[in-house]
Design a protein around this motif. Sequence first.
Motif, PDB file in Angstrom:
ATOM      1  N   GLU A 120       0.830  -1.208   0.000  1.00 11.88           N
ATOM      2  CA  GLU A 120       0.000   0.000   0.000  1.00 11.88           C
ATOM      3  C   GLU A 120       0.861   1.253   0.000  1.00 11.88           C
ATOM      4  O   GLU A 120       0.555   2.235  -0.695  1.00 11.88           O
ATOM      5  N   ALA A 121       1.945   1.222   0.804  1.00 12.55           N
ATOM      6  CA  ALA A 121       2.840   2.389   0.843  1.00 12.55           C
ATOM      7  C   ALA A 121       3.487   2.623  -0.516  1.00 12.55           C
ATOM      8  O   ALA A 121       3.580   3.760  -0.993  1.00 12.55           O
ATOM      9  N   LEU A 122       3.926   1.528  -1.152  1.00  8.57           N
ATOM     10  CA  LEU A 122       4.520   1.668  -2.484  1.00  8.57           C
ATOM     11  C   LEU A 122       3.502   2.182  -3.491  1.00  8.57           C
ATOM     12  O   LEU A 122       3.820   2.997  -4.360  1.00  8.57           O
ATOM     13  N   ARG A 128       1.431   9.049  -5.861  1.00  8.75           N
ATOM     14  CA  ARG A 128       1.905  10.404  -5.642  1.00  8.75           C
ATOM     15  C   ARG A 128       2.871  10.836  -6.739  1.00  8.75           C
ATOM     16  O   ARG A 128       2.795  11.945  -7.260  1.00  8.75           O
ATOM     17  N   LYS A 129       3.767   9.924  -7.098  1.00  9.18           N
ATOM     18  CA  LYS A 129       4.718  10.257  -8.155  1.00  9.18           C
ATOM     19  C   LYS A 129       4.016  10.438  -9.495  1.00  9.18           C
ATOM     20  O   LYS A 129       4.311  11.365 -10.261  1.00  9.18           O
ATOM     21  N   LEU A 130       3.054   9.528  -9.766  1.00 12.39           N
ATOM     22  CA  LEU A 130       2.295   9.666 -11.005  1.00 12.39           C
ATOM     23  C   LEU A 130       1.492  10.960 -11.015  1.00 12.39           C
ATOM     24  O   LEU A 130       1.362  11.620 -12.061  1.00 12.39           O
ATOM     25  N   SER A 131       0.957  11.340  -9.850  1.00 12.09           N
ATOM     26  CA  SER A 131       0.196  12.584  -9.755  1.00 12.09           C
ATOM     27  C   SER A 131       1.094  13.787 -10.014  1.00 12.09           C
ATOM     28  O   SER A 131       0.723  14.716 -10.740  1.00 12.09           O
ATOM     29  N   ASN A 138       0.607  18.190 -17.279  1.00 10.87           N
ATOM     30  CA  ASN A 138      -0.518  19.094 -17.537  1.00 10.87           C
ATOM     31  C   ASN A 138      -0.052  20.523 -17.700  1.00 10.87           C
ATOM     32  O   ASN A 138      -0.531  21.255 -18.576  1.00 10.87           O
ATOM     33  N   SER A 139       0.881  20.934 -16.835  1.00 14.07           N
ATOM     34  CA  SER A 139       1.422  22.292 -16.942  1.00 14.07           C
ATOM     35  C   SER A 139       2.124  22.477 -18.276  1.00 14.07           C
ATOM     36  O   SER A 139       1.950  23.504 -18.953  1.00 14.07           O
ATOM     37  N   GLU A 140       2.908  21.462 -18.655  1.00 16.30           N
ATOM     38  CA  GLU A 140       3.597  21.548 -19.939  1.00 16.30           C
ATOM     39  C   GLU A 140       2.596  21.547 -21.088  1.00 16.30           C
ATOM     40  O   GLU A 140       2.752  22.286 -22.071  1.00 16.30           O
ATOM     41  N   LEU A 141       1.548  20.727 -20.952  1.00 15.38           N
ATOM     42  CA  LEU A 141       0.527  20.671 -22.002  1.00 15.38           C
ATOM     43  C   LEU A 141      -0.220  21.999 -22.119  1.00 15.38           C
ATOM     44  O   LEU A 141      -0.514  22.463 -23.231  1.00 15.38           O
ATOM     45  N   GLU A 142      -0.529  22.618 -20.961  1.00 16.36           N
ATOM     46  CA  GLU A 142      -1.198  23.914 -20.991  1.00 16.36           C
ATOM     47  C   GLU A 142      -0.324  24.968 -21.658  1.00 16.36           C
ATOM     48  O   GLU A 142      -0.816  25.800 -22.419  1.00 16.36           O
TER      49      GLU A 142
END
Length: 423
Positions: A120-122, A128-131, A138-142
């Motif tokens: 679960e921790a992994l 979190r890393k994927l987020s 998303n910032s780059e896409l914007e």
Amino acid sequence: MAPDTTPSSRQHPISRFSLRRKSVQVIIAMTAILVVNVILLVEAVSAGQSTLVVLAAVCLGLVLFTFYRLVRTGLRTVAIELWIRHMGEGNLDYTVDLAGNDEVNEAAEALEQLRQRSIEALQLDLVRKLSEDLQEKNSELERVLSELRRTQDRMVVRQKLVELGELTAGVAHEIRNPLNFMRNFSESSEELVGELREAMQQHSGDLDERTRAVIAGIIDDLTENLLRIRSHGDRAERIVQDMATIGRGGGKPQPVAINDLLIDRTLIAFHSVQAQADGLEIEVHRDCDPDVGEMEVVPEEMGRVFLNLVGNACFAMDEKRRMIEQDSGVYKPALWLRTERTGEEIVIRVRDNGTGIPPDSMDKIFNPFYTTKPSGTGVGLGLSLCSDVVRQHGGSITAESEPGEFTEMTIRLPLPDRGSGSG
């Protein structure tokens, strides 16, 4: 400093070696007891002592059961140790299914709970890393989407300008021909009127006073009409020139002091309007940021933008002045010029307290040939050209107005990226 109580890689071999040595000692002892019991059992059978045989058999059974439990516990302990090694190496998919209800089984259940929590921790760390990666993407896409929209806007504007330029070039060519005829015949007619005036002076003695007055009046009217024809012909020529410049550049980009260019074009526009509007006095307020400095623009085009904006402001203030003076009111025309350098752009604002723009016209004022001015005073190309020029420089122009109160035009010009080496 407190000692480190975390098990290290050096401690594991010693612990395992001690555990195995004790296990071997127990197994040897149990094996010795088993051998002794077997010998006793054989001797009891040989001696025919039934009581001793039963006792030896019971002892042998207990030894065998204890030996079985010891070996079973040892194997399960080794399985748990192997499980722990896999977990220590990061292999959380490895697991062991141990049946039973003893201390080893409890340790296995605790280890399974630890494995689940580790998974679960992994997973949380992965989420979190994927987020974080997704937010960065998303910032780059914007940013890319925003740049794509600006590029698309420029492409659309340039395509519109090309199409409009081709249309207006043909129209301008067709209009110039009758304009040239008007100019030529106007000049020729002026010469004929001059000759008529000389002929009348030469033969004035043959005419009575009333006839001379009538002819002189006719000649004056003809002269005035020719002047009007030439004046409107020149105005038509300027309109044609404006049409011909749509979609066509006016020079090369070069570093220009924006504040100086704005003030210079303001003075030119003010004097031009003042020459046609008797009694117009405008109070000019300057708030120019000295940090604006120079920016690479096409000076002829950007200067024309400032000229148009200030000229429109002066026209609106003069129109409001005339309306208020008719009602015997008091009005003080005022013009505000403001420049500001932000982190990413230069902002130029031109504000007046003139007639303002009607709300239903706000979304049309940058369209070609749309004007809110009275008929005969404008053809609606000024703000359209301003919008095209600003867009070609990568910027934007917006308008804010309240009818009867004010109009403020805002130009935003993006600064070059610092990494590009541009100043």
